[in-house]
Design an enzyme around this catalytic site. Structure first.
Site, PDB file in Angstrom:
ATOM      1  N   ALA A  17       6.821 -10.195   1.097  1.00 41.54           N
ATOM      2  CA  ALA A  17       6.394 -11.570   0.768  1.00 41.54           C
ATOM      3  C   ALA A  17       6.419 -12.525   1.957  1.00 41.54           C
ATOM      4  O   ALA A  17       6.225 -13.717   1.782  1.00 41.54           O
ATOM      5  CB  ALA A  17       7.291 -12.127  -0.347  1.00 41.54           C
ATOM      6  N   SER A  18       6.627 -12.005   3.154  1.00 40.90           N
ATOM      7  CA  SER A  18       6.703 -12.908   4.302  1.00 40.90           C
ATOM      8  C   SER A  18       5.333 -13.358   4.788  1.00 40.90           C
ATOM      9  O   SER A  18       5.217 -14.328   5.535  1.00 40.90           O
ATOM     10  CB  SER A  18       7.469 -12.244   5.454  1.00 40.90           C
ATOM     11  OG  SER A  18       6.818 -11.061   5.871  1.00 40.90           O
ATOM     12  N   ARG A  19       4.279 -12.654   4.355  1.00 39.33           N
ATOM     13  CA  ARG A  19       2.926 -13.033   4.774  1.00 39.33           C
ATOM     14  C   ARG A  19       1.898 -12.402   3.840  1.00 39.33           C
ATOM     15  O   ARG A  19       2.235 -11.640   2.941  1.00 39.33           O
ATOM     16  CB  ARG A  19       2.663 -12.591   6.219  1.00 39.33           C
ATOM     17  CG  ARG A  19       2.783 -11.091   6.437  1.00 39.33           C
ATOM     18  CD  ARG A  19       2.419 -10.688   7.862  1.00 39.33           C
ATOM     19  NE  ARG A  19       3.386 -11.141   8.824  1.00 39.33           N
ATOM     20  CZ  ARG A  19       4.384 -10.384   9.302  1.00 39.33           C
ATOM     21  NH1 ARG A  19       4.538  -9.142   8.880  1.00 39.33           N
ATOM     22  NH2 ARG A  19       5.234 -10.860  10.174  1.00 39.33           N
ATOM     23  N   GLY A  20       0.640 -12.740   4.050  1.00 37.83           N
ATOM     24  CA  GLY A  20      -0.460 -12.098   3.339  1.00 37.83           C
ATOM     25  C   GLY A  20      -0.469 -12.316   1.846  1.00 37.83           C
ATOM     26  O   GLY A  20      -0.123 -13.388   1.345  1.00 37.83           O
ATOM     27  N   GLY A  22       1.393 -11.011  -0.512  1.00 31.44           N
ATOM     28  CA  GLY A  22       2.719 -11.230  -1.096  1.00 31.44           C
ATOM     29  C   GLY A  22       3.137 -12.685  -1.022  1.00 31.44           C
ATOM     30  O   GLY A  22       3.640 -13.248  -2.001  1.00 31.44           O
ATOM     31  N   TYR A 167      -3.050   8.594   3.073  1.00 41.26           N
ATOM     32  CA  TYR A 167      -2.961   7.209   2.593  1.00 41.26           C
ATOM     33  C   TYR A 167      -3.278   7.135   1.110  1.00 41.26           C
ATOM     34  O   TYR A 167      -2.585   6.454   0.343  1.00 41.26           O
ATOM     35  CB  TYR A 167      -3.916   6.312   3.372  1.00 41.26           C
ATOM     36  CG  TYR A 167      -4.025   4.906   2.804  1.00 41.26           C
ATOM     37  CD1 TYR A 167      -2.923   4.058   2.791  1.00 41.26           C
ATOM     38  CD2 TYR A 167      -5.230   4.439   2.265  1.00 41.26           C
ATOM     39  CE1 TYR A 167      -3.018   2.775   2.261  1.00 41.26           C
ATOM     40  CE2 TYR A 167      -5.328   3.160   1.738  1.00 41.26           C
ATOM     41  CZ  TYR A 167      -4.229   2.328   1.735  1.00 41.26           C
ATOM     42  OH  TYR A 167      -4.310   1.063   1.205  1.00 41.26           O
ATOM     43  N   LYS A 171      -0.837   5.623  -1.759  1.00 37.72           N
ATOM     44  CA  LYS A 171      -1.224   4.446  -2.536  1.00 37.72           C
ATOM     45  C   LYS A 171      -1.317   4.797  -4.025  1.00 37.72           C
ATOM     46  O   LYS A 171      -0.919   4.004  -4.888  1.00 37.72           O
ATOM     47  CB  LYS A 171      -2.550   3.894  -2.020  1.00 37.72           C
ATOM     48  CG  LYS A 171      -2.753   2.417  -2.276  1.00 37.72           C
ATOM     49  CD  LYS A 171      -1.743   1.569  -1.534  1.00 37.72           C
ATOM     50  CE  LYS A 171      -1.833   0.106  -1.981  1.00 37.72           C
ATOM     51  NZ  LYS A 171      -0.763  -0.716  -1.442  1.00 37.72           N
TER      52      LYS A 171
END
Length: 415
Positions: A17-20, A22, A167, A171
């Site tokens: 949640a620190s960027r983007g 989130g 990937y 995912k």
């Protein structure tokens, strides 16, 4: 999406949640007055990506919420358990979990080192499972329990596996958590859903990976935060086990104007589709600029088993032994549908294959129509027969040109 206040006082644990995306989800919930646990690794500023758990927490509180920044690597069981414990001590419980943290590497099997494989699986699949497992005892106590994974629908079209299977597996592991946990915890009234974007989403990480131009064909993170807000406001028993797409969620909520979410409104009808949806692969290739989100598809779009793919395969098979045995430089003048000039330096260094004129003088030049070229390299057409029937023309050192027959013999089983 207008805030309704339905998440006021709710505690939301968000990974990454620190960027983007989130952080965008955190800020949207904060406008309702929610408590946000910012669970991410970035405590110190990243040299290329802006934002830390502390700057995100400050933004959350400025938006009207309460924040608890926690240094969390979702691969670390103790760090996750400590963050959950601290969240419960500070806010009294956990109502909502958003599994957003993710790692990506769009590499084919042979180019995926196991360190990168483990990173993706440990963050995406294992991390999602672990954080969910630790939060579930507290979600069971909530009267508005949700788990929302930022992961795609389980689309089994082989195309979504062929270019980056590692990937995709990682995912899809997040999505399988949705499939299983939605059913497992239905009796506990815990909603478990997945949310995925219709198009590319422009974030700082996306800019770092693809360049500033990627915003031209992307949407803002706010489309995901608005869609997440709409889902998280629903009664858990009425919304669980779904694989949701951002714009479909918003349309169902009465929002029909998607132009507001386009980074460049003029390109609202030219947006790049995201992976794992029912989109024709060639639609993604339109956006596959060098280094872009769809870059791996560019190679897949090259004529499969044809001339460019053939030379790429030859290059991947070069070795000191092949160069030593051949000792010649060739130019290939390909005619017909896939016309072009190619070279193979099998004399110098460890060898080199490329498109265009050879950088060193060629010993022999071979001219041939593209429809026969692959047949010759794959063993269906012998070079001597092709030469005798006029399908292959050779200029230069004929003796060295004939050395190609041995090379082809060694390659045909691998092509």
């Amino acid at each position: 999406m207008i805030n309704t206040g339905k998440l006021a006082g709710r505690t939301i644990f968000i990974t990454g949640a620190s960027r983007g995306i989130g952080k965008a989800i955190a800020l949207k919930a904060a406008q309702d007055g929610a408590n946000i646990v910012v669970a991410a690794k970035t405590a110190e500023p990243h040299p290329k990506l802006p934002g830390t758990i502390y700057t995100a927490a400050a933004e959350i509180e400025a938006a009207g919420g309460k924040a608890l920044p926690c240094v969390v690597d979702v691969r670390d069981e103790n760090a996750v358990r400590t963050a959950v414990k601290n969240a419960v001590e500070k806010f009294g419980g956990i109502d909502i979990l958003v599994n957003n943290a993710s790692a990506i590497s769009l590499t084919p099997t042979e180019q995926t080192d196991m360190k990168r494989y483990d990173l993706m699986h440990n963050i995406n699949t294992r991390g999602t499972f672990l954080v969910s497992k630790e939060c579930i005892p507290y979600l069971k106590k909530s009267n508005h329990a949700h788990i929302l994974n930022i992961s795609p629908p389980l689309n089994l079209n082989p195309h979504w596996f062929s270019n980056h299977v590692a990937y995709t597996m990682a995912k899809y592991g997040m999505s399988m958590c949705v499939l299983g946990m939605a059913q497992e915890f239905k009796k506990d009234n815990i909603a478990v859903n997945a949310l995925w974007p219709r198009t590319a989403i422009y974030t700082a990480a996306m800019e770092m990976l693809t360049g500033k131009e990627s915003d031209q064909f992307s949407r803002k993170p706010e489309i995901m935060s608005d869609a997440a807000y709409a889902v998280l406001c629903k009664e858990p028993k009425n919304c669980t086990g779904n694989f949701l797409i951002d714009d479909e969620v918003l349309q169902a909520a009465g929002i029909t104007d998607m132009k507001q979410y386009a980074c460049v409104p003029e390109n609202v009808d030219k947006l790049m589709p995201d992976f794992f949806l029912d989109v024709a692969p060639e639609k993604l290739v339109e956006f596959a600029a060098e280094g872009s989100h769809a870059a791996s598809l560019k190679k897949a779009a090259a004529p499969a088993g044809k001339i460019e793919g053939l030379f790429q395969k030859i290059e991947s098979l070069l070795s000191d032994e092949i160069v030593k045995k051949t000792g010649a430089v060739f130019e290939f003048n390909v005619k017909g549908e896939e016309a072009g000039l190619w070279f193979a330096d099998l004399k110098n260094g460890t060898g080199k294959v490329g498109k265009g004129k050879s950088p060193v003088t060629a010993d022999a030049t071979l001219t041939m129509d593209s429809k026969h070229f692959f047949d010759m390299f794959s063993g269906k057409l012998k070079p001597a027969s092709a030469f005798m029937t006029g399908k292959l023309k050779i200029s230069g050192d004929l003796q060295k040109a004939m050395k190609l027959e041995k090379l082809m013999g060694g390659l045909k089983s691998k092509l």
